[in-house]
Motif scaffolding. Sequence first.
Motif, mmCIF file in Angstrom:
data_model
loop_
_atom_site.group_PDB
_atom_site.id
_atom_site.type_symbol
_atom_site.label_atom_id
_atom_site.label_comp_id
_atom_site.label_asym_id
_atom_site.label_seq_id
_atom_site.Cartn_x
_atom_site.Cartn_y
_atom_site.Cartn_z
ATOM 1 N N VAL A 71 6.213 -25.584 27.185
ATOM 2 C CA VAL A 71 5.914 -25.778 28.608
ATOM 3 C C VAL A 71 6.838 -26.832 29.217
ATOM 4 C CG1 VAL A 71 4.178 -26.674 30.219
ATOM 5 C CG2 VAL A 71 3.532 -24.973 28.485
ATOM 6 N N SER A 74 10.414 -25.294 29.408
ATOM 7 C CA SER A 74 10.566 -24.142 30.305
ATOM 8 C C SER A 74 10.180 -24.485 31.737
ATOM 9 C CB SER A 74 9.705 -22.975 29.821
ATOM 10 O OG SER A 74 8.326 -23.269 29.965
ATOM 11 N N GLY A 75 9.357 -25.545 31.914
ATOM 12 C CA GLY A 75 8.868 -25.888 33.238
ATOM 13 C C GLY A 75 7.782 -24.951 33.740
ATOM 14 N N ARG A 76 7.294 -24.035 32.887
ATOM 15 C CA ARG A 76 6.298 -23.046 33.282
ATOM 16 C C ARG A 76 5.071 -23.183 32.380
ATOM 17 N NH1 ARG A 76 9.007 -17.256 33.659
ATOM 18 N NH2 ARG A 76 7.311 -16.922 35.152
ATOM 19 N N VAL A 77 3.912 -23.338 32.988
ATOM 20 C CA VAL A 77 2.683 -23.487 32.217
ATOM 21 C C VAL A 77 1.774 -22.267 32.356
ATOM 22 C CG1 VAL A 77 1.519 -24.789 34.068
ATOM 23 C CG2 VAL A 77 0.730 -25.005 31.711
ATOM 24 N N ILE A 78 1.708 -21.670 33.547
ATOM 25 C CA ILE A 78 0.761 -20.581 33.786
ATOM 26 C C ILE A 78 1.107 -19.347 32.958
ATOM 27 C CG2 ILE A 78 -0.254 -19.062 35.520
ATOM 28 C CD1 ILE A 78 -1.068 -22.016 35.715
ATOM 29 N N VAL A 79 2.385 -18.992 32.906
ATOM 30 C CA VAL A 79 2.768 -17.783 32.175
ATOM 31 C C VAL A 79 2.428 -17.904 30.684
ATOM 32 C CG1 VAL A 79 5.148 -18.556 31.759
ATOM 33 C CG2 VAL A 79 4.621 -16.108 31.804
ATOM 34 N N TRP A 80 2.583 -19.091 30.130
ATOM 35 C CA TRP A 80 2.253 -19.279 28.719
ATOM 36 C C TRP A 80 0.751 -19.310 28.494
ATOM 37 C CZ3 TRP A 80 5.808 -18.157 25.431
ATOM 38 C CH2 TRP A 80 7.144 -18.329 25.775
ATOM 39 N N GLN A 125 -3.359 -27.235 27.964
ATOM 40 C CA GLN A 125 -2.417 -26.774 28.990
ATOM 41 C C GLN A 125 -3.118 -26.386 30.285
ATOM 42 O OE1 GLN A 125 0.794 -27.416 28.530
ATOM 43 N NE2 GLN A 125 0.038 -28.271 26.606
ATOM 44 N N ALA A 129 -1.948 -27.870 33.837
ATOM 45 C CA ALA A 129 -1.853 -27.119 35.089
ATOM 46 C C ALA A 129 -2.689 -27.769 36.180
ATOM 47 C CB ALA A 129 -2.294 -25.676 34.865
ATOM 48 N N ARG A 132 -1.039 -31.030 37.360
ATOM 49 C CA ARG A 132 0.148 -30.759 38.170
ATOM 50 C C ARG A 132 -0.232 -30.258 39.560
ATOM 51 N NH1 ARG A 132 4.615 -28.020 33.978
ATOM 52 N NH2 ARG A 132 4.818 -29.874 32.644
ATOM 53 N N GLU A 191 2.451 -21.119 39.988
ATOM 54 C CA GLU A 191 3.133 -21.953 38.991
ATOM 55 C C GLU A 191 3.442 -23.308 39.609
ATOM 56 O OE1 GLU A 191 3.984 -22.876 35.498
ATOM 57 O OE2 GLU A 191 4.045 -20.681 35.645
#
Length: 402
Positions: A71, A74-80, A125, A129, A132, A191
């Motif tokens: 996370v 990649s800077g992405r938490v929701i997709v993971w 995570q 989210a 953030r 995101e």
Amino acid sequence: MSMAPAGQGGVARLNPIRLGYFAFFLGLGIYLPYFSPYLIEQGFGPDTVGAMLAMVMAAKLVAPPLLGWVVDHSGRVIVWLIATAVISAVLAVGLALLAGIEAGLVGWMLLLVAFGFFWQPLLSQLDVAALRLTGPAPERYPALRAWGSIGFIVASVGLGALIDRIGLGAVPWLMAAALVALAVVLWRVPEPGVPPDTGARPVSIRDRLREPAMLAFFAGSFLINLSHGVYYAFFSVHLAELGYSATAIGLLWALGVVAEIVLFFALPGLRNRFAPLFLMLLAIGLMALRWLLIGYQADVLGWLLFAQLLHAASFGMTHAVGIWVIDHQFPGRAHARGQAILSAASYGGGAALGLYLAGLLWGRVEPGPAFAAMTLASVLAFALMLAARRVVRWSPGEREVA
């Protein structure tokens, strides 16, 4: 992408996260009260059940830091989060199907480890989210997290009554349904951006983990969760042996979570009035008392009700203050990994060892001494949090620079 402030538009952005917490804890509210009785129904003894539950928790030693690293980079938490929720749901279905075949202990252990590997990183995570999305208003976090507690109540009360009627075989199917619901609601979560680093230079994970006070904090968090081992593994079994019905047991679990909800809504005010160190030490002291009451007074309904109200302290307050400490100490690109390390150290290592010890204690000693051992762990956690006071104590609005 920059973080959006949690203003009027931000409030609407938080609604799917509320539902995400609700769905995740709906599944947890099935797992905690009913999964150990489900395993016992499959023919496993207390020692084995403790080891099996510990295997699920032990996955938290590896999985949350790994997902946190992904996370952060990649800077992405929701997709993971969506991906891990879907895989967890599929593995929960596998646990349901396993009951119908002669898989043996090894088969169960392998599937439980796989399930734990994908299921255990979800909460840390989700917290990332939520923090953030709240942006510069982290005091909103407890009210968001309270929706998880509401989901837990729905599961432990409503689904407890359902399990009374249709049997424990429904437990893994209900867990899978809750995880599917989690993936669906997360699809609606925007995101969020990565919070900015503060201070002259970014936080170094390695340097922060070399600080004695930070290590004491993680060790104290480890023991806080270890001390819940007998409770999470055998509280339902203990009450059933005392003559409580599954519906009553679900209601007692729910009572603790109601107290937790009230605390979560009160925490922003408490955070502004009291030092985090004071709140943490108070919570640990009440936690130690709680285990003694459950161990020695669970047959007295009044004391048992009071002990369940103390869940607000033993879990709710220790969890919220811990999340705030990590949010404060690990900003920017260290944010997801900081929360993941806390998850691994406390809800992973601590909970896993606590469940394993619970399996060893249960059946060898009376419930009173088993819970008294958890009180001893609480006292040690209290001492470690005192040693960690430099990182647990700060002024409202202040963020320490590495």
